[in-house]
Design a protein around this motif. Structure first.
Motif, PDB file in Angstrom:
ATOM      1  N   MET A   1      25.787  -9.615 -46.255  1.00 24.19           N
ATOM      2  CA  MET A   1      26.641 -10.066 -47.339  1.00 24.19           C
ATOM      3  C   MET A   1      25.822 -10.435 -48.578  1.00 24.19           C
ATOM      4  O   MET A   1      26.277 -11.190 -49.419  1.00 24.19           O
ATOM      5  CB  MET A   1      27.455 -11.279 -46.891  1.00 24.19           C
ATOM      6  N   ALA A   2      24.584  -9.995 -48.689  1.00 28.04           N
ATOM      7  CA  ALA A   2      23.669 -10.556 -49.672  1.00 28.04           C
ATOM      8  C   ALA A   2      23.667  -9.848 -51.008  1.00 28.04           C
ATOM      9  O   ALA A   2      23.060 -10.338 -51.940  1.00 28.04           O
ATOM     10  CB  ALA A   2      22.258 -10.555 -49.100  1.00 28.04           C
ATOM     11  N   SER A   3      24.345  -8.712 -51.170  1.00 32.80           N
ATOM     12  CA  SER A   3      24.239  -8.004 -52.431  1.00 32.80           C
ATOM     13  C   SER A   3      25.405  -7.049 -52.594  1.00 32.80           C
ATOM     14  O   SER A   3      26.177  -6.788 -51.663  1.00 32.80           O
ATOM     15  CB  SER A   3      22.926  -7.214 -52.491  1.00 32.80           C
ATOM     16  N   LEU A   4      25.523  -6.523 -53.811  1.00 33.89           N
ATOM     17  CA  LEU A   4      26.556  -5.528 -54.092  1.00 33.89           C
ATOM     18  C   LEU A   4      26.327  -4.273 -53.261  1.00 33.89           C
ATOM     19  O   LEU A   4      27.289  -3.651 -52.788  1.00 33.89           O
ATOM     20  CB  LEU A   4      26.548  -5.189 -55.580  1.00 33.89           C
ATOM     21  N   ALA A   5      25.064  -3.881 -53.065  1.00 38.00           N
ATOM     22  CA  ALA A   5      24.762  -2.684 -52.279  1.00 38.00           C
ATOM     23  C   ALA A   5      25.264  -2.820 -50.846  1.00 38.00           C
ATOM     24  O   ALA A   5      25.797  -1.866 -50.263  1.00 38.00           O
ATOM     25  CB  ALA A   5      23.258  -2.420 -52.291  1.00 38.00           C
ATOM     26  N   THR A   6      25.110  -4.020 -50.263  1.00 32.38           N
ATOM     27  CA  THR A   6      25.596  -4.257 -48.907  1.00 32.38           C
ATOM     28  C   THR A   6      27.092  -4.101 -48.829  1.00 32.38           C
ATOM     29  O   THR A   6      27.633  -3.468 -47.908  1.00 32.38           O
ATOM     30  CB  THR A   6      25.194  -5.667 -48.442  1.00 32.38           C
ATOM     31  N   HIS A   7      27.803  -4.657 -49.804  1.00 34.40           N
ATOM     32  CA  HIS A   7      29.259  -4.576 -49.818  1.00 34.40           C
ATOM     33  C   HIS A   7      29.735  -3.143 -50.057  1.00 34.40           C
ATOM     34  O   HIS A   7      30.719  -2.701 -49.466  1.00 34.40           O
ATOM     35  CB  HIS A   7      29.820  -5.497 -50.890  1.00 34.40           C
ATOM     36  N   LEU A   8      29.040  -2.438 -50.925  1.00 32.31           N
ATOM     37  CA  LEU A   8      29.413  -1.056 -51.205  1.00 32.31           C
ATOM     38  C   LEU A   8      29.237  -0.180 -49.973  1.00 32.31           C
ATOM     39  O   LEU A   8      30.094   0.652 -49.648  1.00 32.31           O
ATOM     40  CB  LEU A   8      28.584  -0.517 -52.371  1.00 32.31           C
ATOM     41  N   SER A   9      28.115  -0.350 -49.264  1.00 30.22           N
ATOM     42  CA  SER A   9      27.886   0.448 -48.057  1.00 30.22           C
ATOM     43  C   SER A   9      28.924   0.131 -46.977  1.00 30.22           C
ATOM     44  O   SER A   9      29.400   1.032 -46.288  1.00 30.22           O
ATOM     45  CB  SER A   9      26.473   0.199 -47.527  1.00 30.22           C
ATOM     46  N   ALA A  10      29.301  -1.151 -46.846  1.00 29.83           N
ATOM     47  CA  ALA A  10      30.342  -1.511 -45.881  1.00 29.83           C
ATOM     48  C   ALA A  10      31.679  -0.894 -46.270  1.00 29.83           C
ATOM     49  O   ALA A  10      32.439  -0.433 -45.407  1.00 29.83           O
ATOM     50  CB  ALA A  10      30.466  -3.027 -45.788  1.00 29.83           C
ATOM     51  N   CYS A  11      31.964  -0.874 -47.567  1.00 34.36           N
ATOM     52  CA  CYS A  11      33.186  -0.225 -48.050  1.00 34.36           C
ATOM     53  C   CYS A  11      33.196   1.254 -47.693  1.00 34.36           C
ATOM     54  O   CYS A  11      34.223   1.798 -47.273  1.00 34.36           O
ATOM     55  CB  CYS A  11      33.295  -0.418 -49.558  1.00 34.36           C
ATOM     56  N   LEU A  12      32.049   1.903 -47.847  1.00 37.24           N
ATOM     57  CA  LEU A  12      31.953   3.335 -47.527  1.00 37.24           C
ATOM     58  C   LEU A  12      32.087   3.597 -46.024  1.00 37.24           C
ATOM     59  O   LEU A  12      32.389   4.719 -45.615  1.00 37.24           O
ATOM     60  CB  LEU A  12      30.622   3.892 -48.037  1.00 37.24           C
ATOM     61  N   PHE A  13      31.860   2.583 -45.194  1.00 38.83           N
ATOM     62  CA  PHE A  13      32.083   2.712 -43.764  1.00 38.83           C
ATOM     63  C   PHE A  13      33.565   2.559 -43.426  1.00 38.83           C
ATOM     64  O   PHE A  13      34.155   3.392 -42.738  1.00 38.83           O
ATOM     65  CB  PHE A  13      31.292   1.652 -42.990  1.00 38.83           C
ATOM     66  N   PHE A  14      34.166   1.484 -43.912  1.00 39.44           N
ATOM     67  CA  PHE A  14      35.511   1.117 -43.480  1.00 39.44           C
ATOM     68  C   PHE A  14      36.611   1.998 -44.069  1.00 39.44           C
ATOM     69  O   PHE A  14      37.542   2.395 -43.356  1.00 39.44           O
ATOM     70  CB  PHE A  14      35.791  -0.352 -43.829  1.00 39.44           C
TER      71      PHE A  14
END
Length: 288
Positions: A1-14
């Protein structure tokens, strides 16, 4: 949960997983609602069409190990390290879940029955729920509490499907819940970790001095209250958008048969037809 990149990659998974489930499950349900049965993963023939599953089986372990090693190299706080280790464990659980999907396709289904896979998925979501927002306070905690609620919805849907796989409502809820999780993760990343989209009167997420917690600093108390109200409004807008999109997709598939997925060929159609053949004699006997 530490950065925009982490959130973006999780979005691309879900989001792609949720959209795929919604398209395939709705197509299967519309073919014959009385014979609908949810599947842990909707496989297609030829096998290259399941490329997204194999990408997940490679990307998830890479993401989990990169996260833990990157964190251990930059932080020395024991509590914060433990938090990252929890996220690492959560990612590993979802990686094992993708392995179950692959084994379910290639091995005997008696070894990995559908109920077991759904129960395991529910446990993975519950573990994810336990680590969401750990070490986040203030306005950021509100954002992650809403994300945690979506995770509980996904876990509950998996539990229902483990007991009653014919429950299309639970399948629809799981599919849209995954899409909602993905879009909300992207929204959280934009609101909490960027200067361009940060809430008015507040700064992006920072680690608090002499503490293991992180927070979004707002200049005035009114800014914080306005930020909470705006976050709740954004969540409602996301919910309305995802639900409307889900019903639109279902309506289009219902109206235009050529848009449906998984009907022309593949194991789903074969299994559906075999069940129909097995049930046909009983119906004919009733008519006699």
């Amino acid at each position: 949960m530490a950065s925009l990149a982490t959130h973006l990659s999780a979005c691309l998974f879900f989001v792609p997983i949720g959209i795929r489930r919604l398209l395939c499950s709705s197509s299967l349900y519309l073919k014959n609602p009385s014979l609908f049965k949810s599947k842990p993963w909707y496989f297609s023939n030829p096998k290259w069409k399941n490329l997204d599953l194999y990408i997940l089986s490679i990307a998830l372990p890479i993401a989990s190990f990169c996260q833990i090693f990157f964190f251990l190299s930059i932080s020395g706080h024991p509590t914060y390290r433990f938090s990252f280790f929890q996220h690492f464990a959560s990612l590993c659980l979802f990686w094992v879940l993708t392995i179950f999907f692959v084994l379910y396709e290639n091995l005997d289904h008696f070894l990995f029955n559908e109920s077991f896979i759904y129960i395991y998925a529910a446990i993975a979501f519950l573990v994810e729920y336990s680590v969401i927002g750990v070490g986040i306070t203030g306005l950021g905690s509100v954002v992650y509490e809403l994300l945690a609620q979506l995770t509980l919805v996904c876990a509950g849907s998996c539990l229902v499907l483990s007991i009653k796989p014919t429950a299309f409502f639970a399948e629809f809820l799981l599919s849209t819940g995954l899409v909602f999780k993905g879009t909300w993760l992207l929204q959280a990343g934009l609101c909490l970790y960027t200067d361009a989209f940060v809430l008015k009167g507040c700064n992006k997420m920072v680690l608090l001095p002499a503490s293991s917690n992180a927070d979004v600093h707002c200049e005035l108390e009114e800014d914080g209250m306005r930020g909470v109200a705006l976050v709740n409004l954004l969540f409602v807008v996301h919910a309305i958008g995802v639900v409307i999109a889900g019903f639109v997709v279902f309506g289009l598939l219902s109206s235009f048969r050529n848009l449906r997925f998984g009907e022309a060929s593949g194991p789903l159609l074969a299994e559906l037809e075999s069940e129909s053949i097995l049930m046909r004699p009983s119906h004919e006997h009733e008519m006699e």
